[in-house]
Structures are given as C-alpha cells and as structure tokens.
Design a protein around this motif. Structure first.
Motif, PDB file in Angstrom:
ATOM      1  N   PHE A 189       0.839  -1.195   0.000  1.00 17.07           N
ATOM      2  CA  PHE A 189       0.000   0.000   0.000  1.00 17.07           C
ATOM      3  C   PHE A 189       0.873   1.243   0.000  1.00 17.07           C
ATOM      4  N   HIS A 190       0.452   2.259  -0.730  1.00 17.79           N
ATOM      5  CA  HIS A 190       1.095   3.569  -0.730  1.00 17.79           C
ATOM      6  C   HIS A 190       0.045   4.574  -0.271  1.00 17.79           C
ATOM      7  N   PRO A 191       0.418   5.607   0.464  1.00 16.29           N
ATOM      8  CA  PRO A 191      -0.578   6.573   0.932  1.00 16.29           C
ATOM      9  C   PRO A 191      -1.507   7.116  -0.161  1.00 16.29           C
ATOM     10  N   ASP A 192      -0.998   7.220  -1.385  1.00 16.79           N
ATOM     11  CA  ASP A 192      -1.844   7.696  -2.485  1.00 16.79           C
ATOM     12  C   ASP A 192      -2.974   6.715  -2.823  1.00 16.79           C
ATOM     13  N   GLU A 228      -8.786   8.037   5.598  1.00 14.51           N
ATOM     14  CA  GLU A 228      -8.003   8.423   6.764  1.00 14.51           C
ATOM     15  C   GLU A 228      -7.726   7.230   7.673  1.00 14.51           C
ATOM     16  N   ARG A 229      -8.726   6.384   7.843  1.00 11.52           N
ATOM     17  CA  ARG A 229      -8.537   5.219   8.710  1.00 11.52           C
ATOM     18  C   ARG A 229      -7.522   4.250   8.111  1.00 11.52           C
ATOM     19  N   THR A 246      -1.733   2.094   8.887  1.00 13.78           N
ATOM     20  CA  THR A 246      -0.415   1.675   8.402  1.00 13.78           C
ATOM     21  C   THR A 246       0.641   1.685   9.507  1.00 13.78           C
ATOM     22  N   ALA A 247       0.356   2.364  10.617  1.00 12.53           N
ATOM     23  CA  ALA A 247       1.303   2.383  11.733  1.00 12.53           C
ATOM     24  C   ALA A 247       1.397   1.015  12.413  1.00 12.53           C
ATOM     25  N   LEU A 290      -3.025  -6.791   7.252  1.00 15.52           N
ATOM     26  CA  LEU A 290      -2.500  -7.853   8.091  1.00 15.52           C
ATOM     27  C   LEU A 290      -1.844  -7.244   9.321  1.00 15.52           C
ATOM     28  N   GLU A 291      -2.164  -7.822  10.487  1.00 19.23           N
ATOM     29  CA  GLU A 291      -1.516  -7.427  11.736  1.00 19.23           C
ATOM     30  C   GLU A 291      -1.029  -8.702  12.413  1.00 19.23           C
ATOM     31  N   GLY A 292       0.291  -8.905  12.408  1.00 20.30           N
ATOM     32  CA  GLY A 292       0.841 -10.167  12.923  1.00 20.30           C
ATOM     33  C   GLY A 292       0.406 -11.299  12.025  1.00 20.30           C
TER      34      GLY A 292
END
Length: 160
Positions: A9-12, A48-49, A54-55, A78-80
C-alpha cells in the motif's frame, strides 16, 4: 489476470482503497447485513482510517493495468498473523484477486514464523475462505453483526 500486481500500500492508494471498501459493503455485504451495520462499516472504512492503520498493519493492494491505466482493484491488511480486512472491487469478483491477495498475506505470515493465519470473516465472505482452506471455528455476535472466527494452518511450527 496477467496484468494484476500485488504490491505494498502507498498513501496515495487510500482514496481508492476506501472506495473499494465502500462498494463492497454497499453492494455485497448489504445482502447479508442490516443497513445500519453496513452504514457504520462504511463510516469506519475511510481513507483516513486506512492511512492511520499503516502504523500497526501491513496493507497490500492489487492493481490492474489496462488501456485506461493502472487502477487499484483490491486490498488486504494484516496485523501479525491476523487478516484484518479484505476488499475486492465488485467489478472483478470471481477473477482471482481475493485469492492472490490472501496468498500474499499467507506468505508474509509464514515468513514471520507463524504456523497459521487467523481472521474474522463476515457471513458474506465465509464460503470464500472455506474454499481457500480456512476452518470455521464458530460464529459469534460482534460489534458489526455475526462473524466467523477462521484459521488456516500453514503447515509449519511457529517460531514466535
């Protein structure tokens, strides 16, 4: 879909990803969930979410090239070892985009040393995950309606 690419993913990408999430919720999940739940999920899945998440999460997008240029057609986060969300543009459902996104995160999870992938599937998506080899561990009521806890073994021992 030889012109399909899975990439980070890219912020754009945030507006396109949020748009895909909204379309999926309104056009697909709305068949299985009440309007108020769909609207609440739409309000939650904003550009925004996605940027904020992404953090703590890895997010990937599927992009498709064509005569009109490249467009985002799907996303997975994905988280972990937990898949947090998967959305595919309804215009390309059934063309392997979701499967390729899930293969991408399964590879990431395995590379991270985990023995399985976990997720909470909507009623709508449950059959999709079963076809990919996920086991339904049971349904439960959640903040946004009924979900199914699911798990897929990656055929290896966890190192963490």
């Amino acid at each position: 879909m030889s012109d399909l690419q899975i990439r980070p993913f890219h912020p754009d990408d945030a507006p396109a990803v949020a748009g895909i999430a909204r379309r999926c919720l309104l056009e697909v999940n709305a068949l299985d969930y009440p309007t108020e739940i769909v609207e609440a999920l739409c309000a939650r899945n904003t550009a925004e979410r996605f940027l904020d998440s992404t953090a703590r999460r890895q997010i990937f997008v599927a992009s498709l090239g064509g005569s009109e240029g490249v467009r985002v057609v799907g996303t997975v986060s994905l988280e972990g070892n937990e898949v947090c969300s998967l959305f595919v543009d309804p215009d390309v459902h059934g063309r392997g985009v979701g499967r390729l996104l899930m293969e991408c995160v399964e590879h990431e999870v395995a590379a991270g040393g985990h023995a399985w992938v976990e997720l909470n599937a909507s009623v709508t998506a449950r059959r999709f995950y079963v076809r990919l080899g996920y086991v339904d561990l049971g349904a439960r009521d959640a903040e946004f309606g009924v979900i199914h806890a699911m798990r897929k073994s990656l055929g290896r021992r966890a190192s963490n």
